[in-house]
Design an enzyme around this catalytic site. Structure first.
Site, mmCIF file in Angstrom:
data_model
loop_
_atom_site.group_PDB
_atom_site.id
_atom_site.type_symbol
_atom_site.label_atom_id
_atom_site.label_comp_id
_atom_site.label_asym_id
_atom_site.label_seq_id
_atom_site.Cartn_x
_atom_site.Cartn_y
_atom_site.Cartn_z
ATOM 1 N N ARG A 14 -3.290 6.386 0.182
ATOM 2 C CA ARG A 14 -3.839 7.472 0.990
ATOM 3 C C ARG A 14 -2.830 8.173 1.891
ATOM 4 N NH1 ARG A 14 -8.535 4.074 3.648
ATOM 5 N NH2 ARG A 14 -6.838 2.553 3.554
ATOM 6 N N ARG A 35 0.823 -1.218 0.000
ATOM 7 C CA ARG A 35 0.000 0.000 0.000
ATOM 8 C C ARG A 35 0.854 1.265 0.000
ATOM 9 N NH1 ARG A 35 -4.182 -1.788 4.541
ATOM 10 N NH2 ARG A 35 -5.285 -3.447 3.452
#
Length: 365
Positions: free
Chosen positions: A55, A51
């Site tokens: 974000r 990831r």
């Protein structure tokens, strides 16, 4: 117990297939990531973060503003740019394609969406034979825009390898059966044990979908693949070997002919490391619960491993983080090859500068 595919016959069948020549495949002889994945001695310990594209990066949030997650995954320019962002910022040794494990399900025509704050949600859970047989198989053309994004990355990444990925059959099945994320996977386990033939039919269909998705990425030039079985840690080793391993083996064997490293990862899978390696992994991902030297011992003393800093410790302050990174790199020396990573994905509120410092520290050790 119903039909259970023989692991050896599944692996031999798919391993015998010859992968097509890929004009876009780059020669990356100096890549520390690829060297470690092959069990060679790289010039430095390679590092990337699960990831890493997402974000935690302000440039990602700015680019994604007003764009739904799945729309971004099917936009070649956007997915390429998002994939490149952490490579530029952190100096990591590999990029991982910006995508989601439900992308091939969405592309095949299933009514599934990613709900902010929840995760993948299925409009109609799959819990009977009619629903299983209603799942359409994925055609390569349906992920053509993802492949276009891979092609852009091959042109733009320079000497940084690109990891393609897919969700493993069990984890995909769990989302479909439960209707979304689940703490206990009760409907999944109930179907698995009460209707094993139906389970194997579903898992086999999902293996075909995952394999088509991975092949599309590899044909476009991806340099390695990771098969995420995020929720496999909910299973006992016995259940994993009977109900899950043959289908993951089908996927991993189906891409063997490409000659690229195959990474297999799950969360809470300390008791499944050998079984997941036996499914056909070249590199075994290890979450933070098992020290890497212990993981290597469980794997028989010979293994290439990836991991395994606890993502939560990125909030603990630099002295703690530095000590943990040094410990993990030291424990990773027990392996034939070690790729530094987190034990799961980057959490959204992590300061990007912390990840940059971790990458720099790993490279210095």
């Amino acid at each position: 117990m119903g039909f259970v595919p023989e692991l050896s016959s599944v692996s031999e069948s798919f391993a015998s297939e010859t992968a097509p020549a890929v004009a876009a495949r780059r020669v990356l002889a100096e890549s520390p990531f690829l060297a470690a994945a092959r069990g060679e001695k790289p010039v430095r310990t390679p590092v990337w973060f699960m990831r890493q594209a997402g974000r935690s990066l302000p440039e990602y949030r700015k680019l994604r503003e007003g764009v739904a997650m799945l729309d971004a995954c099917f936009d070649p320019e956007m997915l390429a740019e998002i994939t490149l962002q952490p490579v530029r910022r952190h100096g990591v040794d590999a990029a991982i394609l910006f995508s989601d494990i439900v992308v091939p399900l969405k592309a095949a025509g299933l009514d599934i969406d990613i709900v902010p704050g929840t995760g993948p949600v299925v409009a109609e859970p799959v819990r009977d034979r009619k629903a299983v047989r209603g799942i359409p198989l994925l055609e390569t053309e349906q992920v053509e825009r993802v492949a276009e994004g891979v092609g852009l990355l091959v042109e733009r990444l320079g000497d940084t390898p690109l990891i393609g990925f897919a969700g493993a059959p069990f984890t995909l099945a769990s989302y479909l059966i439960e209707g979304g994320p689940s703490r206990n996977h009760e409907h999944t386990k109930a179907l698995m044990h009460a209707e094993p033939e139906l389970w194997h039919e579903l898992a086999g269909r999902l293996a075909d979908i995952a394999l088509t998705f991975l092949r599309a990425q590899l044909d476009a030039g991806a340099d390695a693949i990771q098969l995420f079985d995020s929720w496999a840690g909910a299973l006992s080793e016995r259940d994993y070997r009977e109900f899950v391993q043959p289908h993951s083996a089908k996927v991993l064997a189906g891409v063997a002919g490409y000659g690229v490293p195959r990474i297999h990862f799950g969360v809470g899978t300390g008791e499944l490391l050998v079984a997941m390696r036996d499914a056909g992994a070249d590199v075994v991902g290890v979450d933070w619960r098992v020290p890497l030297d212990e993981a290597v011992r469980r794997l028989g003393g010979t293994a290439v491993v990836q991991g395994n800093l606890d993502p939560a410790l990125l909030y603990a302050g630099w002295p703690v983080i530095e000590a943990e990174v040094r410990r993990i790199v030291d424990e990773g020396r027990a392996a034939d090859g070690h790729i530094f990573n987190l034990g799961h994905g980057v959490l959204p509120s992590v300061e990007p500068e912390v990840l940059t410092r971790v990458a720099e520290l790993v490279h210095s050790l």
